[in-house]
Design an enzyme around this catalytic site. Structure first.
Site, mmCIF file in Angstrom:
data_model
loop_
_atom_site.group_PDB
_atom_site.id
_atom_site.type_symbol
_atom_site.label_atom_id
_atom_site.label_comp_id
_atom_site.label_asym_id
_atom_site.label_seq_id
_atom_site.Cartn_x
_atom_site.Cartn_y
_atom_site.Cartn_z
ATOM 1 N N CYS A 10 0.888 -1.167 -0.046
ATOM 2 C CA CYS A 10 0.101 -0.019 0.187
ATOM 3 C C CYS A 10 0.968 1.187 0.060
ATOM 4 O O CYS A 10 1.932 1.436 0.567
ATOM 5 C CB CYS A 10 -0.961 -0.020 1.155
ATOM 6 S SG CYS A 10 -2.091 -1.465 1.348
ATOM 7 N N ARG A 67 4.092 0.677 -6.773
ATOM 8 C CA ARG A 67 4.151 -0.377 -5.771
ATOM 9 C C ARG A 67 3.031 -1.213 -6.168
ATOM 10 O O ARG A 67 2.703 -2.278 -5.394
ATOM 11 C CB ARG A 67 3.930 0.488 -4.256
ATOM 12 C CG ARG A 67 5.017 1.220 -4.037
ATOM 13 C CD ARG A 67 4.488 2.135 -2.742
ATOM 14 N NE ARG A 67 4.399 1.743 -1.522
ATOM 15 C CZ ARG A 67 5.103 1.364 -0.633
ATOM 16 N NH1 ARG A 67 6.450 1.666 -0.769
ATOM 17 N NH2 ARG A 67 4.643 0.654 0.431
ATOM 18 N N TRP A 73 -3.122 -2.272 -1.685
ATOM 19 C CA TRP A 73 -2.908 -3.583 -2.159
ATOM 20 C C TRP A 73 -3.637 -4.502 -1.302
ATOM 21 O O TRP A 73 -3.008 -4.849 -0.113
ATOM 22 C CB TRP A 73 -1.345 -3.780 -2.237
ATOM 23 C CG TRP A 73 -0.786 -4.980 -2.476
ATOM 24 C CD1 TRP A 73 -0.459 -6.138 -1.781
ATOM 25 C CD2 TRP A 73 -0.571 -5.347 -3.973
ATOM 26 N NE1 TRP A 73 -0.207 -7.208 -2.437
ATOM 27 C CE2 TRP A 73 -0.058 -7.174 -3.809
ATOM 28 C CE3 TRP A 73 -0.726 -4.862 -5.117
ATOM 29 C CZ2 TRP A 73 0.274 -7.514 -5.079
ATOM 30 C CZ3 TRP A 73 -0.466 -5.665 -6.300
ATOM 31 C CH2 TRP A 73 -0.040 -6.934 -6.137
ATOM 32 N N ASN A 107 -0.659 1.033 6.100
ATOM 33 C CA ASN A 107 0.035 -0.148 5.480
ATOM 34 C C ASN A 107 0.813 -1.099 6.376
ATOM 35 O O ASN A 107 1.508 -0.591 7.205
ATOM 36 C CB ASN A 107 1.146 0.818 4.716
ATOM 37 C CG ASN A 107 2.224 -0.290 3.978
ATOM 38 O OD1 ASN A 107 1.731 -1.182 3.558
ATOM 39 N ND2 ASN A 107 3.331 -0.023 3.615
ATOM 40 N N GLY A 108 0.387 -2.371 6.065
ATOM 41 C CA GLY A 108 0.986 -3.488 6.959
ATOM 42 C C GLY A 108 -0.239 -4.344 7.165
ATOM 43 O O GLY A 108 -1.108 -4.524 6.690
ATOM 44 N N GLU A 133 16.565 -22.548 -10.551
ATOM 45 C CA GLU A 133 16.223 -21.211 -10.454
ATOM 46 C C GLU A 133 17.059 -20.168 -10.611
ATOM 47 O O GLU A 133 17.183 -19.059 -11.305
ATOM 48 C CB GLU A 133 15.529 -21.201 -8.947
ATOM 49 C CG GLU A 133 15.398 -19.535 -8.857
ATOM 50 C CD GLU A 133 14.120 -18.823 -9.819
ATOM 51 O OE1 GLU A 133 13.936 -17.456 -9.803
ATOM 52 O OE2 GLU A 133 13.383 -19.443 -10.572
ATOM 53 N N LYS A 159 17.708 -17.193 -13.473
ATOM 54 C CA LYS A 159 17.927 -15.932 -13.170
ATOM 55 C C LYS A 159 18.854 -15.242 -13.951
ATOM 56 O O LYS A 159 18.921 -14.397 -14.635
ATOM 57 C CB LYS A 159 18.192 -15.675 -11.601
ATOM 58 C CG LYS A 159 16.988 -15.692 -10.657
ATOM 59 C CD LYS A 159 16.213 -14.588 -11.054
ATOM 60 C CE LYS A 159 14.742 -14.980 -10.811
ATOM 61 N NZ LYS A 159 14.204 -15.823 -11.516
ATOM 62 N N GLU A 188 17.956 -15.225 -18.040
ATOM 63 C CA GLU A 188 17.003 -14.251 -18.318
ATOM 64 C C GLU A 188 17.463 -12.928 -18.199
ATOM 65 O O GLU A 188 16.867 -11.811 -18.773
ATOM 66 C CB GLU A 188 15.763 -14.402 -17.622
ATOM 67 C CG GLU A 188 15.834 -14.287 -16.016
ATOM 68 C CD GLU A 188 14.414 -14.483 -15.544
ATOM 69 O OE1 GLU A 188 13.180 -14.605 -16.105
ATOM 70 O OE2 GLU A 188 14.446 -14.605 -14.221
ATOM 71 N N HIS A 236 25.547 -38.131 -16.571
ATOM 72 C CA HIS A 236 24.532 -38.554 -17.702
ATOM 73 C C HIS A 236 24.440 -37.494 -18.448
ATOM 74 O O HIS A 236 23.558 -37.546 -19.487
ATOM 75 C CB HIS A 236 23.132 -38.803 -17.129
ATOM 76 C CG HIS A 236 23.111 -39.907 -16.125
ATOM 77 N ND1 HIS A 236 23.059 -41.091 -16.474
ATOM 78 C CD2 HIS A 236 23.240 -39.900 -14.655
ATOM 79 C CE1 HIS A 236 22.928 -41.899 -15.270
ATOM 80 N NE2 HIS A 236 23.375 -40.994 -14.325
ATOM 81 N N LYS A 267 6.257 -9.489 -17.622
ATOM 82 C CA LYS A 267 6.245 -9.618 -16.167
ATOM 83 C C LYS A 267 5.037 -10.833 -15.894
ATOM 84 O O LYS A 267 5.072 -11.693 -15.088
ATOM 85 C CB LYS A 267 6.013 -8.362 -15.238
ATOM 86 C CG LYS A 267 5.865 -8.597 -13.913
ATOM 87 C CD LYS A 267 7.046 -9.196 -13.368
ATOM 88 C CE LYS A 267 6.943 -9.479 -11.853
ATOM 89 N NZ LYS A 267 8.223 -9.934 -11.344
#
Length: 621
Positions: free
Chosen positions: A2, A27, A74, A100-101, A494, A498, A501, A517, A616
């Protein structure tokens, strides 16, 4: 996450607040609202959707005034709606709050307030704050004199009852010359001008108007007037604070001084994990609570199989989830790439739980997988960051990540929060089904609570990562291998994703046992091999794999447990992470791998936040 903006002065607060909220749009948000005091009246306008909708409603209302607070929401508690959007009010609509929180004990507070006759308008945790402030504003309190009709003291007293994270701004129609702000956990700043003052959840919100800033600390409450301010802690002790001068340019402001959003989001991860845990494992509690889990206990007990469906980084998080769920909840788990799930003939029945994982909640292939699952009678429990998203709406239960808006295309904080959600779900499910004792659950929760501080240690001590990224043998490599075992096999996938990309270096992740292998044929003195080898039950086997790479002159970069000096003799370079409960180690090892990819990409001059050809959220097939 938020956004909060507040103003007191002689200008039109609405214009300043809306300009500030626009600077916080990065945000992410689903609704907005502004409240002002003018001529002794507290007035408010709210809207669902983007700020352009809010602009139209404000123009129609002609809302204005010299003091006000505004908010972009949010959603965490309660679906996106005008009713749930901020500001929230007390019963008589005389006190307004933006927040916010996450208030972890809001359900208990709400129940108590309702027993005292308070009627709630929304489903949010924030509204409890407004009613608590009113409660203490209206009465004298034996512990603090003169609380009655003292807004500042009432806020202090109300926050004694609150558990969790908050940054708040408060107005009261009976105090048109006072703006009160407070924080714990969530960020909050106060900006000082000539005959005016501001509050904001981020520096960008107020940079257009002032560069003189107070960074409010945890447990502090600030009373702001046109001609001055005072700061106290919750016990009423005065706080002296130095005014800081902000010298960021406009572009850097949105990134809070970081050169890229991706780096900012990597650095946010300690707080992100705190937020993901907040409301699920309260301080002093030994149990996991999942408030948006709509499946009842019997449906969870009857589950015979779990199928995780996801794409990209979320799929890697699902692979970690498989390890954790099978080990501790003793339920078989399949993990499918969502785009493949929909084209095969999966075996599903009412005793199957399908778990989609998606940061945006709008991934097209994952959505279609959910629809297939529901048509076949399976239950759906999703791990999603975006409240009110399509995946969340079409699920029987949701575990919200509470990671805040992620802007960098390469996912960082969303990935670690997804693993944290899987961990919480595992403890919840295992204890419910009798696969885990209360003592073991308590131990795992304790390990989860340690993660934010351990993540912060990695971030504070990442000079070794930067040195590796500056080294030509890594920076200029044409290809790289990432190796891991057991719960950190997905970490290898992962880490490779990263790097490829954002730096455009070809990289592949493998289970280390698979090296013989095929991939071992690629090992030369020009090939970096990133070996993920924290202390674990497979540590000795990882060391054997490392020695095989070294025997063929490969370049070894090991990710190891802090204090492991022996691994240095087998490695060209070592990146350390703190000792950790093995099942949660992927959350820690993700960070040096993210930083390595980031700094290599930045050194190569790549567009880190918007790598070529990528989006995204993939909302088309």
């Amino acid at each position: 996450m938020c956004g909060i903006v507040g103003y007191i002065g002689d200008k039109n607060a609405v214009e300043i607040i809306m300009a500030g909220l626009r600077r916080l749009e990065y945000r992410g948000y689903d609704s907005a609202g502004v409240a002002v005091i003018k001529d002794g009246q507290l007035e408010c306008v709210k809207s669902l959707g983007k700020l352009v909708v809010m602009d139209a409603k404000l123009e129609a209302s002609a809302l204005s005034g010299p003091i006000g607070i505004g908010h972009t929401r949010w959603a965490t508690h309660g679906a996106p709606s005008e009713t749930n959007s901020h500001p929230h009010f007390d019963g008589p609509m005389e006190i307004a709050v933006v927040h916010n929180g996450i208030i972890e004990n809001f359900q208990e507070l709400r129940a108590q307030l309702e027993s005292e006759g308070v009627e709630f308008r929304s489903q949010t945790d924030t509204e409890t704050i407004a009613h608590l402030i009113r409660k203490y504003y209206d009465r004298q309190d034996g512990d603090r004199q003169e609380v009655g009709h003292d807004l500042f003291a009432a806020v202090q007293r109300a926050l004694h009852d609150v558990e969790g994270a908050y940054a708040i701004g408060v107005l009261c129609k009976h105090h048109p010359d006072v703006l009160v702000a407070a924080r714990h956990g969530s960020p909050l700043i106060v900006g000082l001008g000539d005959g005016e003052a501001f509050i904001g959840s981020d520096v960008p919100a107020i940079m257009k108007y002032t560069r003189q800033v107070l960074y409010i600390d945890n447990g502090q409450v600030c009373e702001i007037r046109r001609d001055g301010h005072k700061i106290e802690d919750l016990e009423g002790n005065p706080v002296e604070m130095e005014v800081k001068s902000v010298d960021w340019d406009d572009a850097a402001a949105e990134k809070e001084g970081f050169p890229h959003f991706m780096l900012k989001e990597i650095h946010q991860q300690p707080n992100v994990i705190r937020n993901t845990l907040a409301g699920r494992v309260r301080e002093g509690s030994d149990e996991v609570q999942l408030p948006d889990m709509k499946l009842d206990a019997q449906e969870l007990k009857d589950c015979k199989k779990i199928m995780v469906v996801a794409c990209g980084t979320a799929w890697h998080a699902g692979l970690v989830g498989k390890f954790i769920i099978e080990k501790y909840a003793k339920i078989p788990v399949e993990v499918d790439v969502a785009s493949e799930f929909r084209y095969r003939d999966p075996i599903l029945d009412p005793n199957t739980i399908v778990m989609p994982v998606s940061q945006s909640g709008e991934t097209a292939d994952t959505l279609e997988a959910i629809r297939i699952a529901r048509r076949r009678g399976a239950k759906v429990v999703s791990i999603v960051n975006a409240v009110g998203s399509s995946i969340a709406r079409e699920s029987d239960g949701v575990i919200y990540q509470q990671a805040g808006h992620e802007i960098g295309v390469a996912s960082t904080k969303a990935y670690t929060s997804q693993i944290c959600c899987f961990s919480l779900f595992t403890i919840y499910l295992a204890e419910l089904r009798g696969a885990m004792s209360q003592e073991d659950a308590r131990e795992m929760i304790a390990h989860l609570r340690e993660l934010p501080d351990k993540l912060q240690w990695i971030i504070d001590n990442h000079d070794a990562v930067k040195r590796c990224a500056d080294d030509p043998k890594y920076r200029d490599a044409q290809s790289a291998l990432f190796l891991g075992r057991n719960v950190n096999f997905p970490s290898a996938l992962e880490g490779a994703l990263k790097l490829k990309e954002i730096s455009y270096i070809h990289a592949e992740g493998y289970g280390a046992g698979e090296m013989k292998h095929g991939p071992i044929a690629l090992v030369t003195n020009e090939l970096p091999v990133v070996c993920i080898a924290p202390r674990s039950e497979t540590y000795d086997k990882m060391v054997s794999n490392i020695q095989e790479v070294r025997a063929r002159d490969g370049i070894v970069l090991s990710v190891a447990t802090q204090g492991d000096e022996a691994i240095k003799q087998h490695s060209d370079d070592v990146l350390y992470v703190p000792d950790c409960f093995e099942a949660f180690s992927p959350i820690l090892v993700a960070v040096p791998l993210q930083l390595l990819a980031y700094y290599i990409a930045a050194n190569r001059g790549c567009d880190v936040d918007q790598p070529r050809n990528l989006a995204k959220s993939v909302t088309v097939e």
